[in-house]
Structure formats: structure tokens, C-alpha cells
Design a protein around this motif. Structure first.
Motif, short mmCIF file in Angstrom:
data_model
loop_
_atom_site.label_atom_id
_atom_site.label_comp_id
_atom_site.label_asym_id
_atom_site.label_seq_id
_atom_site.Cartn_x
_atom_site.Cartn_y
_atom_site.Cartn_z
N LYS A 137 0.83 -1.20 0.00
CA LYS A 137 0.00 0.00 0.00
C LYS A 137 0.87 1.26 0.00
CE LYS A 137 -4.61 0.42 1.96
NZ LYS A 137 -5.40 0.12 3.17
N SER A 138 1.88 1.22 0.89
CA SER A 138 2.74 2.42 0.99
C SER A 138 3.57 2.60 -0.28
CB SER A 138 3.65 2.34 2.22
OG SER A 138 4.66 1.39 1.99
N ARG A 157 1.33 4.14 -2.79
CA ARG A 157 1.10 5.55 -2.46
C ARG A 157 2.29 6.42 -2.89
NH1 ARG A 157 -0.41 6.90 3.55
NH2 ARG A 157 -2.33 5.84 2.98
#
Lengths: 297, 260
Positions: free
Chosen positions: B5-6, B9
């Protein structure tokens, strides 16, 4: 003669004034001897100033004694600022008006409403602006210490608070040991608490250095609290003059009556039930200062 | 889960991603033969050519010639612009004499003067430097002039009330007040000087970046052309960086810079 001068100097210290932090030799001796019987530092006779067909100031006569604290009240457009600019030597004088006499002291300094510090010079350099000599840094430091800003010597002016900027402007004026200190609504932009503190500071500095002061203000209470004499200017003439002998600090009692009286000259009494509001607030437009007079030839 | 996820992002915020993608697409197109080398050389070829030109000394020596032209042209143009701006800004007579001429000059596109300059100065170094000088006068002049005229008259008043002479008023108040505008003018002048360099070097150059490009065009060496374009871009970036550094030093009193 020498003995006389030195005797005066000794007498000056005998008055019990706090020892000035500034050079003492330039402080006019008369400041220590009181105002009676001395030459005024400012002398205006039949002073007239006009822009185009408008007489901004007409046949005005005014003396200011050495060390005297004079406040000048007036509505906007009454000629206050013109008078201040003349006394400051900013405006060119027209010597050709018959019977006019203008005498202003050679050392003057102005504190403006907006402190008018040069943003590209550090605080102490602003204070030292235009000073000549080797010790200008230490003179600036001394002046800034007197207004409590010795920790801000190297700060940029745009980082100062309003009160700090105005105190810097005060230091910049006093470092010159002026015989005449002119202040153009210097407290108007300050918040109420800061204003009271700066009032006290101005009085303290004044009692140490004893310049003659002319304070231009809208604030009647401020004028009563600070001055020896209050002038009201309207349409270029002095319409009222009040001398206050009550010591500062004991003036609350006399405020009410004097306040009403002075306010009546300024046309700012209470608004009556049947008053025309537009008329009550009607002020004259400001007349711009000769736009041709800037730094160019 | 949170790791991927990071990563997504940070990828979604990466501004370098799309240029890199374009570069890879370009390389792939060249390798697969969709983009022929005579149309546009592959990025890898360009880098290889750049390295060879640096090692052989071909690029540094020609870059030096071009840099010399820009610097000399700028020196003449900027100093003339400063002198004219000072005279025009500080005196009425100067304004009356100089400003109309500068406004007339402004309406003539400098590039259109190239034929005239060739007739006057021949095809050597002089017309190239003259073009750069002529083009950089105006932005410096105009910004300094308006900077001087825009100086806060209240500050000048204050200086006068403290007994500063006219010369001291100019030195302590007017010139520092006009400096930010002058630096804006300088920045314009620098970017214009690079553009004019490109144009001026099309005039029969026997050395310099323009000479390299003209030669490369004749032999259809698109890799060399791209190398020279890269160098022009770097020159522009360096010029901008130089003015920024100058501003950071000279205008450190400004609140935006003070806060940082």
C-alpha cells in the motif's frame, strides 16, 4: 564664560535627572534650566502653506520651548501632517511669503506612524542610518538598549512585531540627540496594551533626553496623558490651546472636563438624536503632498 | 499488505515516474526499429555519444566557445541595461531622453535584426555577441527602471527627515529597494541570452554548440543534436540557479526567505 557653561552643566545633573546614556554634550543646556526666558527651539510666525489654491495652513504662529512636550490634535485634513513635515524639514520651504518666519532646530528626528524601517537593513543599521563616525555601532546599541531591544540588534525589520518596530523607530530618532522630536501618530497602529507601555517608555526617554516633542495624534486621552501643552488645529489654524500643569499620573481627575472641551473643538461631541450622521462624520479629503518632490532632481 | 500500500502511495506521488516511462518507451522504440536512428537516436546512444564527445574534448572546447559568447554578450547587455535604467530611473531628463528609445527598441523583435547585424558586422563573432547583448538590454533596463520608480516614497521621506543627502538616499533606500526588480530582470536576461545564443550560432559558426548541431544535421547525426539540446537545457538550468543563489544572498531580508 567657560565657568558659566560648566556651572550650567553641573546644575543640570543637580536636577536629579537620570544620567543620559547618550552623549551629553549635545543636549541643549536650556533643557535643564526650564522653559522660562529661553529661546524657543521652534518659532513660526505667519506660517502659510498652500498647494495650488488651497491654503493648508494659514498665518500660523507657534513657539515650542526646549524640552517642552506639545501635542497637536486635529481632524484629518486639518493641516497636522503639513505642519509636521515643515518642522521635520521634509518639505521645501517657500521663503517668499511676506512676514513669514520659520525657525526649526538643526537636529530633528521623526517617528512615523508606520515605523518606516528599511527592510533591507538589520535593526541596528536602521538605527544608525545616516550617522557619521566610528562608534555608530555602539551608539546604535546604546539606543536600542534604552528601548529594550538590545537582543534584536541583528534582526531583519520585517521579523519585528509592531511594537518592536515602533521602538526601533524611537531608538533611531533618539540616537541623533534631537533638539526636536516629531511624532506622527506613532502609537495609532499599536494594540491598546502595547500603546500604554510605549507611552510610558516615551515619557521616560523624554525625561532623560529632554528633547522638545511635538506629538501629532487623534487621541485626546493620549494627548492629555503625555503633554505639557495641547494644540488643536482646524483648517490650518490653531483654534484651541491648553496648558496642563497637573503632574503626569495625576491627570485622571481632570480628564473628563478637558476631554469634552477638546473634543468639542474637534467636532466629535456626542451624536445628538436629530443629527445628520453624514455631517457628523464629514472629514476633508487628504490633499496629497506635492507629488513632484521625490528623490529625483 | 500495508507495505504494498505504501509503495503504491509513494509511486502515485512520484513526479519522476512519467519522464522515466517516456524515456523507456523511447529506448524500446529505438531498439525495436520503430524509431529509426536517422529520425531520433536512442537514449542509450545519446549517452554513449555524450561520453565520447566529452572524452575527445570536442564538447568541452565547443561549449567553452558558446559560453564565452553568452557571457560577453550578457556582460555588455546587462551593464548597458543597468546604466540606462539608472539614468532613466533617477532623473527626469534621463527618462525623457532614454525611455522613448527603449520603448521603440522593444517593439522590434531582436531576431529580425539578424540580417542587418550580418551586413554591419559580418559573419564572425561580433554579430553573435551583438545579438545577445542587444536582446538582454531591455529586460534589465525595464525592470530596474520600474523598480526604482516603485520604491516606497515614504521610506525616501524618512531618510530625508534624518538628513541623508540625495546621494545617500539613493544608496541606502532607492537602490536596495530596486534590487529585487533588477534581479527579476537579470533572470529574464539570462534565459533570453540562451535563446539568442541558439539563434546566433546558426550564423555560419566555425565553433560552438551551434556549429556542432549544424554539422550533425548535415550528417544526420541525431545523437549529437540531442546531446547539444541537453547541453542547452543544462545551461539554462545553471543560469537560473545562479540568479536564485544571488537572490538568496542579496534578498535574505525578505520574509519568504527569512521564514525558511
Amino acid at each position: 564664560m567657560n565657568a558659566f557653561v560648566s556651572a550650567l552643566g553641573v546644575a543640570g545633573f543637580g536636577f536629579g535627572l537620570a544620567r543620559p546614556l547618550f552623549r551629553t554634550e549635545d543636549i541643549p543646556q536650556a533643557a535643564f534650566t526650564g522653559s522660562a526666558g529661553t529661546q524657543p527651539v521652534v518659532r513660526l510666525r505667519n506660517f502659510t502653506r498652500r498647494f495650488g489654491d488651497n491654503d493648508i495652513i494659514k498665518d500660523l504662529s507657534l513657539d515650542i520651548a526646549p524640552g517642552e512636550f506639545v501635542s497637536l490634535l486635529g481632524r484629518s485634513g486639518s493641516g497636522k501632517t503639513t505642519l509636521l513635515r515643515t518642522l521635520a524639514g521634509i518639505d521645501q520651504l517657500h521663503a517668499d511669503i511676506a512676514g513669514q518666519e520659520i525657525r526649526i532646530p538643526p537636529t530633528r528626528a521623526v517617528v512615523f506612524q508606520d515605523a518606516r524601517l528599511l527592510p533591507w537593513k538589520r535593526v541596528w543599521r536602521n538605527v544608525a542610518l545616516g550617522l557619521k563616525g566610528l562608534d555608530i555601532r555602539s551608539r546604535a546599541e546604546t539606543a536600542l538598549r534604552e528601548v529594550g531591544l538590545d537582543h534584536r540588534l541583528e534582526a531583519w525589520p520585517l521579523t519585528l512585531s509592531g511594537g518592536e518596530a515602533q521602538r526601533t523607530a524611537l531608538a533611531r530618532a533618539l540616537v541623533r540627540d534631537p533638539q526636536l522630536l516629531l511624532m506622527d501618530e506613532p502609537f495609532a497602529a499599536l494594540d491598546a496594551l502595547t500603546r500604554l507601555r510605549v507611552h510610558d517608555l516615551v515619557l521616560r526617554l523624554w525625561s532623560v533626553h529632554r528633547p522638545a516633542v511635538m506629538l501629532v495624534t487623534h487621541d485626546v486621552d493620549e494627548a492629555i496623558a503625555l503633554s505639557d501643552r495641547i494644540l488643536v488645529l482646524d483648517q490650518g489654524r490653531i483654534v484651541a490651546e491648553e496648558r496642563i500643569d497637573t503632574p503626569r499620573g495625576q491627570r485622571l481627575a481632570l480628564t473628563a472636563d478637558l476631554r469634552e472641551k477638546l473634543l468639542s473643538f474637534l467636532g466629535t461631541g456626542r451624536i445628538g438624536d436629530d443629527a445628520d450622521i453624514a455631517e457628523v462624520f464629514a472629514d476633508k479629503p487628504n490633499i496629497p503632498f506635492s507629488p513632484d518632490e521625490d528623490f529625483r532632481a | 499488505m500495508s507495505l504494498s500500500k505504501s509503495i503504491t502511495r509513494s509511486l502515485s506521488r512520484a513526479r519522476w515516474l512519467s519522464p522515466l516511462a517516456l524515456l523507456l518507451l523511447w529506448e524500446a522504440g529505438s531498439r525495436s526499429g520503430i524509431i529509426p536512428a536517422r529520425t531520433l537516436a536512442a537514449p542509450s546512444t545519446v549517452i554513449e555519444t555524450l561520453w565520447q564527445m566529452v572524452v575527445s574534448g570536442e564538447l568541452p572546447s565547443n561549449l567553452l566557445v558558446s559560453a564565452g559568447r553568452v557571457l560577453l554578450g550578457l556582460a555588455i547587455g546587462v551593464s548597458s541595461g543597468i546604466i540606462l535604467g539608472l539614468v532613466s530611473g533617477l532623473s527626469r531628463q534621463g527618462e525623457v531622453a532614454i525611455d522613448p528609445l527603449m520603448q521603440i527598441k522593444r517593439t522590434i523583435p531582436v531576431v529580425a535584426l539578424t540580417p542587418l547585424f550580418i551586413v554591419w558586422f559580418g559573419i564572425g563573432e561580433v554579430p553573435k555577441i551583438a545579438l545577445i547583448a542587444f536582446a538582454t538590454v531591455f529586460p534589465v533596463y525595464l525592470n530596474l527602471y520600474s523598480g526604482i520608480r516603485g520604491v516606497d516614497v515614504r521610506l525616501v521621506d524618512a531618510a530625508r527627515s534624518f538628513g541623508l543627502s540625495r546621494l545617500e538616499q539613493i544608496w541606502h533606500v532607492v537602490l536596495p529597494g530596486a534590487l529585487p526588480s533588477l534581479l527579476v530582470g537579470l533572470r529574464y536576461a539570462l534565459s533570453i541570452s540562451i535563446i539568442l545564443l541558439v539563434i546566433a550560432e546558426q550564423i555560419n559558426a566555425s565553433a560552438g554548440l551551434g556549429y556542432l548541431i549544424n554539422n550533425a544535421r548535415d550528417f544526420m547525426r541525431t545523437d549529437i543534436i540531442v546531446v547539444c539540446l541537453l547541453v542547452y537545457a543544462v545551461l539554462g538550468l545553471l543560469a537560473d540557479g545562479a540568479v536564485r543563489a544571488l537572490e538568496a544572498g542579496a534578498l535574505s531580508w525578505r520574509p519568504a526567505l527569512v521564514e525558511q
